[in-house]
Design an enzyme around this catalytic site. Structure first.
Site, mmCIF file in Angstrom:
data_model
loop_
_atom_site.group_PDB
_atom_site.id
_atom_site.type_symbol
_atom_site.label_atom_id
_atom_site.label_comp_id
_atom_site.label_asym_id
_atom_site.label_seq_id
_atom_site.Cartn_x
_atom_site.Cartn_y
_atom_site.Cartn_z
ATOM 1 C CE LYS A 46 -1.646 10.241 -12.152
ATOM 2 N NZ LYS A 46 -0.900 9.017 -11.798
ATOM 3 C CB SER A 53 2.364 11.137 -15.590
ATOM 4 O OG SER A 53 1.727 12.382 -15.572
ATOM 5 C CG ASP A 111 -1.850 1.143 1.349
ATOM 6 O OD1 ASP A 111 -1.589 2.184 0.718
ATOM 7 O OD2 ASP A 111 -2.862 1.019 2.056
ATOM 8 C CG ASN A 120 -0.072 1.305 -12.524
ATOM 9 O OD1 ASN A 120 -0.522 1.900 -13.507
ATOM 10 N ND2 ASN A 120 -0.813 0.461 -11.794
ATOM 11 C CE1 TYR A 151 -5.082 11.063 -11.771
ATOM 12 C CE2 TYR A 151 -5.789 12.039 -13.849
ATOM 13 C CZ TYR A 151 -5.178 11.013 -13.144
ATOM 14 O OH TYR A 151 -4.656 9.928 -13.831
#
Ligand code: NAP
Length: 278
Positions: A150, A132, A54, A81, A146
């Site tokens: 990224k 990304s 995790d 990822n 978000y």
């Protein structure tokens, strides 16, 4: 025989990448929050270890890396990822939800890299592939947090690439576009359900909703395979290329971002996202 460790391998791109490496004979440490949820295909590869990691729990990061090294003798590539999309109008998103988004998409990846670097330094080599998004290059409305996460991942990756290059370790960035055959939109929908609706944004939300529905239906149907292939290429092509943008859907806007003037890009995106302001 080389070994790759992948985070978020329970579904989507992570699972596809794990299978891609396993099929060509790599050892794979396929990590996930709940290994009992590993897809059945992962279980059929003797060179694949599914184990718990995790990214919000540094103990599980350390133990997954240690387990991978013990089982396969070392780790050559790490694919960061694991991640999810927090979508919604900024004002309606809680401070806690924003912190959680950065905790997984940014600080989680940083903790994984911090944990693997002593091993890579001891070998004098290593490869980090950070997943990304097109949203790591372009600020999308309804996805400002978000995008911010990224963008942070990309800025960190780019700066880090020079530091690590000096000691034989490479960093790559893969920017997928929209993919429907992963659990991404399901999690995004669940996150959106927790937000405070604010009536003033309703007309904007309706027009953006229509736009995104159209964009969703033009998502690249082969995105999962293309992204898995791009991650494999990034990890193995031996080049010093930093960014890989494998899906067709985001190419026009990425090209506008990177190959046209700031003003031309701004006119294009205002026309798409807030037509009345263009
Ligand atoms: P997905 O199927 O939902 O996969 C995301 C993976 O991340 C899952 O395995 C999930 O694990 C894992 N994850 C979430 N929080 C985690 C945590 N705290 N620790 C460890 N793992 C965690 O979605 P996907 O589309 O394959 O997404 C993979 C990556 O691609 C993400 O970084 C995403 O931002 C990026 N991306 C996706 C798209 C898209 O449209 N699909 C586009 C651009 C970029 P659980 O199963 O335990 O939740």
């Amino acid at each position: 025989m080389k070994t790759v460790l992948i985070t978020g391998a329970s579904s989507g791109f992570g699972e596809a990448v794990a299978l891609r490496f396993a099929k060509v004979g790599w050892n794979v440490v396929a990590t996930m929050r709940d290994p009992s949820a590993a897809g059945p295909e992962l279980g059929s590869w003797p060179n694949l270890l599914a184990t718990r990691l995790d990214v919000q729990d540094r103990q599980t990061i350390a133990s997954a890396i240690e387990e991978g090294i013990q089982r396969f003798g070392g780790i050559d590539v790490v694919v960061n990822n694991a991640g999810y999309g927090l979508f919604g109008i900024f004002e309606g998103v809680s401070r806690e939800a924003i912190h959680a988004q950065f905790d997984v998409n940014v600080f989680g990846a940083m903790d994984v890299v911090r944990a693997i670097l002593p091993h890579f330094r001891s070998k004098g080599s290593g490869m980090i592939v950070n997943v990304s998004s097109g949203a790591g290059a372009i600020g999308f409305p309804m996805a400002s947090i978000y995008s911010a996460s990224k963008f942070a991942l990309e800025g960190w990756s780019e700066g880090l690439s020079y530091e690590l290059d000096s000691i034989g370790i490479k960093v790559k960035i893969v920017e997928p576009g929209g993919a429907t055959r992963t659990n991404f939109m399901q999690r995004t929908g669940a996150e959106s359900g927790r937000q405070q609706p604010i009536e003033d944004y309703a007309p904007f939300l309706r027009s953006i909703g229509t736009l995104y529905e159209g964009m969703g239906s033009s998502a690249d149907p082969d995105a999962v395979e293309k992204v898995a292939a791009a991650i494999f290429t990034a990890a193995t092509d031996g080049s010093n290329q930093l960014r890989y943008s494998p899906t067709d859907d985001i190419q026009p806007i990425l090209n506008a971002r990177r190959s046209s003037s700031e003003q031309a890009y701004r006119s294009l995106t205002l026309g798409i996202f807030t037509p009345k302001a263009a």
